[in-house]
Design an enzyme around this catalytic site. Structure first.
Site, PDB file in Angstrom:
ATOM      1  N   TYR A 106      14.597 -11.671  36.865  1.00  0.00           N
ATOM      2  CA  TYR A 106      15.659 -10.769  36.429  1.00  0.00           C
ATOM      3  C   TYR A 106      16.448 -10.246  37.623  1.00  0.00           C
ATOM      4  O   TYR A 106      17.676 -10.321  37.658  1.00  0.00           O
ATOM      5  CB  TYR A 106      15.059  -9.612  35.621  1.00  0.00           C
ATOM      6  CG  TYR A 106      16.060  -8.552  35.257  1.00  0.00           C
ATOM      7  CD1 TYR A 106      16.926  -8.724  34.187  1.00  0.00           C
ATOM      8  CD2 TYR A 106      16.155  -7.368  36.000  1.00  0.00           C
ATOM      9  CE1 TYR A 106      17.858  -7.748  33.855  1.00  0.00           C
ATOM     10  CE2 TYR A 106      17.083  -6.395  35.676  1.00  0.00           C
ATOM     11  CZ  TYR A 106      17.931  -6.599  34.604  1.00  0.00           C
ATOM     12  OH  TYR A 106      18.860  -5.639  34.286  1.00  0.00           O
TER      13      TYR A 106
ATOM     14  N   ASP B 116      21.925   0.983  30.038  1.00  0.00           N
ATOM     15  CA  ASP B 116      22.118   0.997  31.486  1.00  0.00           C
ATOM     16  C   ASP B 116      23.443   1.664  31.825  1.00  0.00           C
ATOM     17  O   ASP B 116      24.494   1.093  31.572  1.00  0.00           O
ATOM     18  CB  ASP B 116      22.089  -0.429  32.025  1.00  0.00           C
ATOM     19  CG  ASP B 116      22.071  -0.496  33.540  1.00  0.00           C
ATOM     20  OD1 ASP B 116      22.312   0.522  34.214  1.00  0.00           O
ATOM     21  OD2 ASP B 116      21.824  -1.595  34.068  1.00  0.00           O
TER      22      ASP B 116
END
Length: 124
Positions: A15, A39
């Site tokens: 990731y 986020d």
């Protein structure tokens, strides 16, 4: 049975690397179809594949480097600190968020929440 800690650590490493230098499709391949992304925490939760794609596509093509600094894994979940450095012109923007993720049995990300604020970014 939850994904193994080894598999989760591998996905976290992938990731961070893909967020830094990969394509949107490479990042999305790590997520389950019904995943969510928040986020940073406190903003609207992205609940569709299209919304998650749109979010990560904003990172594609930037001059970046990423590094995992610390990981804690338990019960198919993980919290990890990583650093993302983005070069823009003659400046480098450095952010070290703490991400909290849940994983399905195959090790795909089912939720991601990133803990950071503007005050956490440094410019040099």
């Amino acid at each position: 049975m939850p994904a193994s800690p080894e598999k989760i650590r591998e996905v976290i490493e992938q990731y961070v690397a893909r967020v830094a230098t990969g394509t949107t499709d490479q990042v999305l391949a790590l997520f389950a179809e019904d995943a969510t992304v928040e986020d940073p925490v406190g903003t609207e939760v992205r609940t569709t594949r299209a919304a998650i794609r749109e979010f990560y596509s904003g990172l594609e093509g930037l001059e970046q480097a990423g590094e995992v600094l610390s990981v804690r894994i338990a019960g198919g979940q993980a919290a990890f600190l990583f650093e993302l450095r983005t070069r823009a012109g003659d400046q480098t923007y450095t952010l070290a968020p703490i991400d909290v993720m849940t994983f399905d049995d195959d090790g795909r990300i089912t939720s991601m929440r990133a803990y950071w604020a503007e005050a956490d970014m440094s410019v040099s």
